[in-house]
Write an enzyme that holds these catalytic residues in place. Structure first.
Site, short mmCIF file in Angstrom:
data_model
loop_
_atom_site.label_atom_id
_atom_site.label_comp_id
_atom_site.label_asym_id
_atom_site.label_seq_id
_atom_site.Cartn_x
_atom_site.Cartn_y
_atom_site.Cartn_z
N GLY A 10 6.54 39.07 101.24
CA GLY A 10 7.00 39.90 100.13
C GLY A 10 8.45 39.63 99.76
O GLY A 10 9.14 38.82 100.38
N LEU A 12 11.24 41.61 99.91
CA LEU A 12 12.28 42.03 100.85
C LEU A 12 12.20 41.29 102.17
O LEU A 12 13.21 40.78 102.67
CB LEU A 12 12.21 43.55 101.08
CG LEU A 12 13.24 44.11 102.06
CD1 LEU A 12 14.66 43.79 101.63
CD2 LEU A 12 13.05 45.62 102.22
N ALA A 60 3.92 46.72 103.50
CA ALA A 60 3.38 47.98 102.97
C ALA A 60 2.33 47.69 101.90
O ALA A 60 2.31 46.61 101.31
CB ALA A 60 4.49 48.83 102.37
N TYR A 61 1.48 48.67 101.69
CA TYR A 61 0.56 48.66 100.54
C TYR A 61 1.34 49.31 99.40
O TYR A 61 1.63 50.50 99.46
CB TYR A 61 -0.69 49.46 100.89
CG TYR A 61 -1.77 49.44 99.82
CD1 TYR A 61 -2.97 48.80 100.04
CD2 TYR A 61 -1.59 50.09 98.59
CE1 TYR A 61 -3.98 48.79 99.09
CE2 TYR A 61 -2.58 50.07 97.62
CZ TYR A 61 -3.77 49.42 97.88
OH TYR A 61 -4.76 49.40 96.93
N ASP A 102 11.40 55.86 96.97
CA ASP A 102 11.68 57.04 96.14
C ASP A 102 10.42 57.85 95.87
O ASP A 102 10.50 59.02 95.52
CB ASP A 102 12.32 56.60 94.81
CG ASP A 102 11.46 55.63 94.03
OD1 ASP A 102 11.01 54.63 94.63
OD2 ASP A 102 11.23 55.84 92.82
N TYR A 125 0.21 56.91 97.12
CA TYR A 125 1.10 55.92 97.73
C TYR A 125 2.30 56.61 98.38
O TYR A 125 2.63 56.36 99.54
CB TYR A 125 1.57 54.92 96.68
CG TYR A 125 2.80 54.14 97.06
CD1 TYR A 125 2.76 53.19 98.07
CD2 TYR A 125 4.03 54.36 96.42
CE1 TYR A 125 3.90 52.47 98.44
CE2 TYR A 125 5.16 53.65 96.78
CZ TYR A 125 5.10 52.71 97.79
OH TYR A 125 6.22 52.02 98.15
N LYS A 129 3.51 56.87 102.42
CA LYS A 129 4.84 56.45 102.88
C LYS A 129 5.58 57.60 103.57
O LYS A 129 6.32 57.38 104.53
CB LYS A 129 5.66 55.91 101.70
CG LYS A 129 5.13 54.61 101.11
CD LYS A 129 5.14 53.47 102.13
CE LYS A 129 6.54 52.99 102.45
NZ LYS A 129 6.52 51.82 103.39
N TRP A 150 12.60 50.49 92.77
CA TRP A 150 12.69 49.49 91.70
C TRP A 150 13.14 48.12 92.23
O TRP A 150 14.14 47.56 91.79
CB TRP A 150 13.64 49.97 90.62
CG TRP A 150 13.28 51.27 89.96
CD1 TRP A 150 12.45 52.24 90.43
CD2 TRP A 150 13.78 51.76 88.71
NE1 TRP A 150 12.38 53.30 89.56
CE2 TRP A 150 13.20 53.03 88.49
CE3 TRP A 150 14.68 51.26 87.76
CZ2 TRP A 150 13.47 53.80 87.35
CZ3 TRP A 150 14.95 52.02 86.64
CH2 TRP A 150 14.35 53.27 86.42
#
Length: 284
Positions: A10, A12, A60-61, A102, A125, A129, A150
Site C-alpha cells: 500500500g 503508507l 487494512a481493509y 478520521d 469501515y 477501525k 485523505w
C-alpha cells in the site's frame, strides 16, 4: 532496530519501509501475499520468529463503500488481523503502531477533533477501525494509535492521481465542497512514524498534514500545482451520494504531536507540491 511493517504493497507501508531502509533500520515489509494477518497461527509464528522491536501495522481493509456490504472480510482484516498482530507484539514485547483513521469520528460540528474526543463511527469501515483501536488499548501498553486522513503516496491510487487522470479528458469537474479535512502525504507520515518508534511517548495521536481544506479546494490546488486548466465546481455531499456515509468534518487537531515533542507534518499545500514534483520525476 528491526521493524515489521504490514501493508507493504500500500501507499503508507511502502514509504515506511523505503524511509526505514534509508535510515539504516532493519525493515521487513509484508503484504497479504507474504503474511495473512487474518490467520492467527501464521501471524504468531512469523512475528515470534522474526522478533521485531517494533511493528507498524499499516495493512487494512480500506474500501469504505464496499465495506458496507463486504462486512465479514472487512471485520476479519481490520479487527481480527489487528488482534492477532497485537497479541503477537505483546508476546515478544514489541512496540506497536496502529494506523487508524478520521472515520472513527462522527464528523459532527466544525471544530477540529482532539484525541480525547469520544469516537463515534458512522460507517462500517470506521466501526472496524475503532474496534481495532480498542483491541490495541486493551492488550498493549507500548502502543501508538495514529489517526490519519485523505492519504496520498507514490505507491497506489489516491484522490490526486484520480484528479490528474480526469484532467486528461475533462476541463470541468464537480467535486464535493462541504466535507473538510487534512490530506496526508505518506512520505511525511512515514518519517514521523519512524521517529515515534524511537521513543516511549505512547498514546493516541492525530497525524495528517497541517491545515484544512474541502475536497473541492484540494482539487483546485492539485490542478494549480500540476498546471492543469480544469474548472472545479463545488457541490454538496447530497449531490454526490455514496454507499457509505462520509464525515463532513474530518478536521483533527495535531497539537498533541507538538506537545509530546514530535515534529508536526508540514502544511498540506507544501506536501502536495512536493508530491506533484515526485510524480513528474517518475514520468520523466
Amino acid at each position: 532496530m528491526k521493524v515489521l511493517v504490514t501493508g507493504y504493497s500500500g501507499q503508507l507501508g511502502f514509504d515506511v519501509v523505503k524511509e526505514g531502509n534509508y535510515r539504516g533500520l532493519e525493515m521487513y515489509g509484508t503484504s497479504s501475499c507474504d503474511l495473512d494477518i487474518t490467520d492467527k497461527e501464521c501471524v504468531s509464528k512469523y512475528v515470534t520468529e522474526l522478533k521485531p522491536e517494533a511493528i507498524i501495522h499499516c495493512a487494512a481493509y480500506t474500501a469504505v463503500d464496499k465495506a458496507e456490504d463486504d462486512k465479514e472480510r472487512c471485520y476479519d482484516v481490520n479487527v481480527n488481523g489487528t488482534r492477532f498482530l497485537a497479541e503477537a507484539a505483546k508476546e515478544i514485547g514489541a512496540k506497536f503502531v496502529y494506523i487508524s483513521t478520521d472515520y472513527v469520528l462522527d464528523g459532527q460540528g466544525n471544530d477540529p477533533f482532539k484525541e480525547t474526543d469520544s469516537p463515534n463511527p458512522i460507517g462500517y469501515y470506521g466501526l472496524t477501525k475503532f474496534e481495532g483501536e480498542k483491541i490495541v488499548q486493551s492488550l498493549l501498553e507500548n502502543y501508538f494509535i495514529v489517526r490519519i486522513s485523505w492519504v496520498f503516496g507514490a505507491n497506489g491510487n489516491n484522490f490526486i492521481k484520480t484528479m490528474l487522470k480526469l484532467s486528461e479528458s475533462r476541463d470541468e469537474l464537480n467535486v464535493v465542497g462541504d466535507q473538510f479535512g487534512s490530506p496526508t502525504y505518506t512520505y511525511d507520515l512515514s518519517c514521523l512514524l519512524l521517529d515515534m518508534i524511537q521513543t516511549n511517548r505512547f498514546g493516541i495521536y492525530h497525524a495528517s498534514n497541517d491545515g484544512f481544506c474541502s475536497w473541492a479546494e484540494f482539487a483546485r490546488e492539485i490542478f494549480k500545482y500540476a498546471n492543469k486548466r480544469v474548472k472545479v465546481n463545488s457541490i454538496t455531499t447530497e449531490e454526490y451520494p455514496t454507499r457509505a456515509v462520509r464525515p463532513k468534518n474530518s478536521r483533527m487537531s495535531k497539537q498533541k504531536l507538538i506537545d509530546s515533542g514530535f515534529v508536526a507534518l508540514p502544511k498540506w499545500e507544501d506536501a502536495l507540491n512536493r508530491y506533484i514534483e515526485e510524480l513528474n520525476q517518475e514520468v520523466n
